[in-house]
Enzyme design. Structure first.
Site, mmCIF file in Angstrom:
data_model
loop_
_atom_site.group_PDB
_atom_site.id
_atom_site.type_symbol
_atom_site.label_atom_id
_atom_site.label_comp_id
_atom_site.label_asym_id
_atom_site.label_seq_id
_atom_site.Cartn_x
_atom_site.Cartn_y
_atom_site.Cartn_z
ATOM 1 N N GLY A 55 0.927 -1.096 -0.047
ATOM 2 C CA GLY A 55 -0.061 -0.061 0.118
ATOM 3 C C GLY A 55 0.918 1.287 0.260
ATOM 4 N N CYS A 82 5.309 -6.094 1.750
ATOM 5 C CA CYS A 82 5.523 -4.500 1.764
ATOM 6 C C CYS A 82 4.776 -3.867 2.716
ATOM 7 C CB CYS A 82 5.563 -4.026 0.175
ATOM 8 S SG CYS A 82 6.126 -2.355 0.057
ATOM 9 N N TYR A 83 4.167 -2.945 2.171
ATOM 10 C CA TYR A 83 3.070 -2.103 3.393
ATOM 11 C C TYR A 83 2.668 -3.377 4.429
ATOM 12 C CZ TYR A 83 -0.272 0.657 6.163
ATOM 13 O OH TYR A 83 -0.884 1.156 7.262
ATOM 14 N N HIS A 169 8.354 -7.678 -3.297
ATOM 15 C CA HIS A 169 6.941 -8.064 -4.051
ATOM 16 C C HIS A 169 7.040 -9.592 -4.588
ATOM 17 C CE1 HIS A 169 4.666 -4.509 -3.290
ATOM 18 N NE2 HIS A 169 5.906 -3.781 -3.366
ATOM 19 N N GLU A 171 4.924 -11.023 -5.991
ATOM 20 C CA GLU A 171 3.841 -11.267 -6.920
ATOM 21 C C GLU A 171 4.387 -10.815 -8.316
ATOM 22 O OE1 GLU A 171 3.788 -9.183 -4.589
ATOM 23 O OE2 GLU A 171 2.985 -7.310 -5.012
ATOM 24 N N ASP A 227 -15.826 -11.717 -22.230
ATOM 25 C CA ASP A 227 -16.503 -12.241 -21.087
ATOM 26 C C ASP A 227 -17.873 -12.515 -21.251
ATOM 27 O OD1 ASP A 227 -14.337 -11.094 -20.062
ATOM 28 O OD2 ASP A 227 -15.010 -9.157 -19.431
ATOM 29 N N LYS A 375 -9.509 -12.282 -15.810
ATOM 30 C CA LYS A 375 -9.549 -12.458 -17.162
ATOM 31 C C LYS A 375 -8.945 -13.887 -17.822
ATOM 32 C CE LYS A 375 -10.798 -9.916 -20.849
ATOM 33 N NZ LYS A 375 -11.840 -9.021 -20.847
#
Ligand code: XMP
Length: 519
Positions: A55, A82-83, A169, A171, A227, A375
């Protein structure tokens, strides 16, 4: 049987959805919840693991998102990123300080001692950092498990309480072994078995849809995008001809696209298909409108107006279905963002319209079979359901269609020029073999005419702008380095084959400061 659940608590960082996607890629079902979701609610969901996201704040700001220490007593493993890592330290009595030098970008870390998080990761590796505060002292009971030159606690843990924290991070793909770290947390710490699979999703969703719909009818608004197409295919598998797809052709689709959508769905799937050709209505509403946001609103509102009329016509007691996906819910603010209201509306996307009261009263309910999917998961489901590759993997196409690629007033003549130019550009890109490397490519018709010469004659005709970008997430994008010879062929063909085009330019703006679309 319900899937095991991982909760991603959102503290407002830019990579929050990416964390959730990575978790799903490990075969683990996860949901993003607001940071201030009451701990009692979290407990009631029986998660097997919790991840705190990054964040933009500092834990010492009064207005920054905090968390009740109770969350650490649930007995559920927590990973702070992180945050989230700083918040874990701060909440449990550690010390967080401002860095003398912020760490940003690829940073080398070295492990200290053994950690289950780092199993299969070399002692030294590269990670992605982006922080201006750091944990100077870890809380009592915690041990440091990695450091970098400027960050003494790049990873720390209380193994006994199953609390883990990483300043970097995992990710982000720039973190060399980030996925291994996440997988270790999910599988080795939390005990996730990887029970989230797309085959199971289709089977269980089809069964649930049959049960919910019973003998009733379902009406779905089909836009021809990925979608709504996948939602249609899924519903067709579940209830066949109880499904009616309403395809509103606003006349702002690419060349021949309306026919392609119609043929695909009427030939391949068992359903009723209604096509409404509404180009005239849309053009009338758009006459003399030049403001981009006004155009978006008119196109969005009109699309739904036509559609709501169709639902009214069908009478009461039918289900209404739409292809809402998980990011739509989060981005429209109906999800769980921390610090809501702080993000500027850059462009209005119109996937989530409020339904008129009379329709709410008349329908049996709303069905959104893809509401929990990202997605890439939607695409995987689409392929398994037999939707043609070119439709499942088609590049993103904005809801307002070519309407936001014609700058200024939209007219039938300009649509025709743009459709032709866009078809030529796509054809050349596909033939050149560059298409795979591009995330999105299209042409724009700025409301600009320039002087040219054709044979011995002066011309005064349209300018076409080519746009092609590469991006991972569309939040940022780079302009694509299309080879000159491909650009040369495109330019030649546009000027020779496309009536009323006498000049071609290439848009070399990244996002930011530009956006992908021009309006
Ligand atoms: P921008 O222009 O915001 O575009 O950088 C990012 C991505 O979003 C697509 N886009 C839209 N998609 N409805 C949509 O469904 C919209 O109104 C809309 N506007 C932009 C754009 O094509 C790009 O892929």
């Amino acid at each position: 049987m319900a899937n095991q659940l991982c909760i991603v608590l959102d503290f407002g960082g830019q990579y929050n959805q990416l964390i959730a996607r990575r978790v799903r890629e490990c075969g683990v079902y996860c949901e993003i919840l607001r940071y201030d979701t009451p701990v009692s609610e979290i407990r009631a969901l029986h998660p097997a693991g919790i991840i705190f996201t990054g964040g933009p704040n500092s834990v010492y700001d009064e207005s920054s998102p905090h968390i009740s220490p109770e969350i650490f007593s649930l007995g559920v493993p927590v990973l702070g990123i992180c945050y989230g890592c700083q918040l874990m330290a701060y909440t449990l009595g550690g010390t967080v300080q401002s860095c003398e030098r912020s760490e940003y970008g690829k940073i080398d870390i070295t492990q200290d001692g053994n950690s289950v998080l780092f199993e299969g990761v070399p002692v030294q590796s590269t990670v992605w950092m982006s922080h201006t505060d750091f944990v100077a002292e870890v809380p009592a009971g915690f041990s440091v498990r990695a450091h970098s030159a400027d960050c003494p606690a790049a990873a720390f843990e209380d193994h006994g309480r199953k609390l883990y924290a990483v300043q970097f991070h995992p990710e982000v793909t720039h973190s060399q072994f980030g996925k291994t770290v996440l997988r270790n947390f999910l599988e080795k710490v939390c005990g996730f078995t990887g029970d989230w699979k797309m085959d199971d999703f289709i089977e269980t969703t089809v069964a649930a849809l049959r049960e919910q719909i019973g003998g009733k009818q379902v009406i779905l608004g089909l836009s021809g995008g990925v979608d709504s197409s996948v939602a249609a295919a899924l519903l067709s598998r579940a209830v066949g001809r109880q499904l009616t797809c309403v395809f509103v052709d606003q006349g702002l689709m690419r060349k021949d696209e309306g026919d392609f959508v119609e043929q695909t769905f009427t030939k391949l799937f068992d359903m009723n298909f209604v096509r409404i050709n509404a180009q005239e209505t849309f053009l009338t509403k758009l006459r003399s409108v030049t403001d981009p946001e006004a155009k978006r609103h008119i196109i969005g509102d009109e699309f739904y107006r036509v559609f709501w009329d169709k639902i009214r016509e069908a009478g009461p007691g039918n289900f209404f279905a739409q292809g809402t996906i998980y990011p739509d819910r989060i981005e429209s603010g109906k999800g769980n963002k921390a610090g809501q209201g702080s993000t500027d509306v850059i462009k209005t996307h119109h996937n989530m319209k409020e339904m008129p009261q009379d329709i709410k009263r008349q329908i049996a309910g709303i069905i959104e079979p893809l509401r929990d999917l990202f997605k890439d998961e939607v695409r995987a489901v689409g392929e398994k359901l037999g939707i043609p590759h070119e439709l499942v993997w088609r590049q993103p196409f904005p809801g307002p269609g070519l309407g936001v690629r014609i700058i200024g007033e939209i007219t039938a003549e300009k649509i025709a020029v743009l459709q032709e130019a866009d078809a030529i550009f796509r054809d050349e890109i596909e033939k050149s073999g560059c298409a795979e490397a591009l995330s999105q490519y299209f042409v724009v018709l700025p409301d600009v005419r320039t002087v040219g010469v054709m044979g011995d004659h002066r011309t005064y005709d349209h300018l076409i702008a080519i746009r092609a970008v590469t991006t991972d997430d569309f939040m940022t994008a780079d302009w694509a380095r299309i080879p000159y010879d491909v650009l040369a062929r495109v330019s030649n063909r546009l000027c020779n084959e496309c009536p009323h085009v006498n000049r071609v330019v290439y848009d070399i703006t990244s996002k930011p400061p530009g956006t992908v679309e021009w309006e």
